[in-house]
Design a protein around this motif. Structure first.
Motif, PDB file in Angstrom:
ATOM      1  N   UNK A  96       0.829  -1.202   0.000  1.00  0.00           N
ATOM      2  CA  UNK A  96       0.000   0.000   0.000  1.00  0.00           C
ATOM      3  C   UNK A  96       0.869   1.260   0.000  1.00  0.00           C
ATOM      4  N   UNK A  97       0.265   2.342  -0.413  1.00  0.00           N
ATOM      5  CA  UNK A  97       0.951   3.637  -0.362  1.00  0.00           C
ATOM      6  C   UNK A  97       1.478   3.898   1.040  1.00  0.00           C
ATOM      7  N   UNK A 106      16.042  10.125  -0.796  1.00  0.00           N
ATOM      8  CA  UNK A 106      15.432  10.313   0.505  1.00  0.00           C
ATOM      9  C   UNK A 106      14.452   9.236   0.899  1.00  0.00           C
ATOM     10  N   UNK A 107      14.031   8.416  -0.074  1.00  0.00           N
ATOM     11  CA  UNK A 107      13.083   7.338   0.224  1.00  0.00           C
ATOM     12  C   UNK A 107      13.696   5.955   0.020  1.00  0.00           C
ATOM     13  N   UNK A 124      13.196   0.280  -0.083  1.00  0.00           N
ATOM     14  CA  UNK A 124      12.262   1.265  -0.630  1.00  0.00           C
ATOM     15  C   UNK A 124      11.232   1.607   0.438  1.00  0.00           C
ATOM     16  N   UNK A 125      11.262   2.827   0.899  1.00  0.00           N
ATOM     17  CA  UNK A 125      10.333   3.315   1.922  1.00  0.00           C
ATOM     18  C   UNK A 125       9.397   4.366   1.342  1.00  0.00           C
ATOM     19  N   UNK A 126       8.343   4.645   2.070  1.00  0.00           N
ATOM     20  CA  UNK A 126       7.376   5.677   1.661  1.00  0.00           C
ATOM     21  C   UNK A 126       6.953   5.500   0.209  1.00  0.00           C
ATOM     22  N   UNK A 127       6.577   4.285  -0.119  1.00  0.00           N
ATOM     23  CA  UNK A 127       6.255   3.980  -1.513  1.00  0.00           C
ATOM     24  C   UNK A 127       4.987   4.687  -1.971  1.00  0.00           C
ATOM     25  N   UNK A 128       5.016   5.047  -3.251  1.00  0.00           N
ATOM     26  CA  UNK A 128       3.916   5.764  -3.880  1.00  0.00           C
ATOM     27  C   UNK A 128       3.416   4.964  -5.079  1.00  0.00           C
ATOM     28  N   UNK A 129       2.187   5.192  -5.508  1.00  0.00           N
ATOM     29  CA  UNK A 129       1.715   4.512  -6.726  1.00  0.00           C
ATOM     30  C   UNK A 129       2.641   4.751  -7.922  1.00  0.00           C
ATOM     31  N   UNK A 130       3.289   5.915  -7.984  1.00  0.00           N
ATOM     32  CA  UNK A 130       4.217   6.203  -9.084  1.00  0.00           C
ATOM     33  C   UNK A 130       5.443   5.306  -9.074  1.00  0.00           C
ATOM     34  N   UNK A 131       5.670   4.602  -7.980  1.00  0.00           N
ATOM     35  CA  UNK A 131       6.801   3.660  -7.910  1.00  0.00           C
ATOM     36  C   UNK A 131       6.452   2.309  -8.506  1.00  0.00           C
TER      37      UNK A 131
END
Length: 120
Positions: A13-14, A66-67, A83-90
């Motif tokens: 999840x995001x 930074x992430x 990979x931290x603070x993942x976003x849908x763009x990832x």
């Protein structure tokens, strides 16, 4: 036989996190830089991070700085991408690459990809 085995992808999840691994074999690991690339559907492959095995020097694309964090276990010949603070763009297929500069050219090895899907 040269192998770069990427693993660790999945659905998250995001805001979540994953750690990708790239296990290398069949070449002189210490002489190479190992990079992570990713390719999202309909987009070009993008280089996101790399590490020079000989001295641990690292670099990151602005999109992940930074992430994400790249590291290596030289004894095990494994490179990690935290990979931290993942976003849908990832969301993308992530590939690892081994590269060595030679006089007049370079050597490139590619592993198979591992799919990362970040849900919103």
């Amino acid at each position: 036989e040269v192998q770069l085995q990427a693993s660790g992808g999945g659905l998250v999840q995001t805001g979540g996190y994953l750690r990708l691994s790239c296990a290398a074999s069949g070449f002189s690991f210490d002489d190479y830089a190992i990079a992570w690339f990713r390719q999202a559907p309909g987009k070009e492959r993008e280089g996101i991070s790399c590490i020079r095995i000989s001295d641990g020097n690292t670099a990151y694309a602005d999109s992940v700085k930074g992430r994400f964090s790249i590291s290596s276990d030289n004894a095990a010949k494994v490179v990690y991408l935290q990979m931290n603070s993942l976003k849908p763009a990832d969301t993308a297929v992530y590939y690892c690459n081994g590269r060595r500069a030679l006089v007049g050219g370079r050597v490139d090895y590619w592993g198979q990809g591992t799919l990362v899907t970040v849900s919103s």
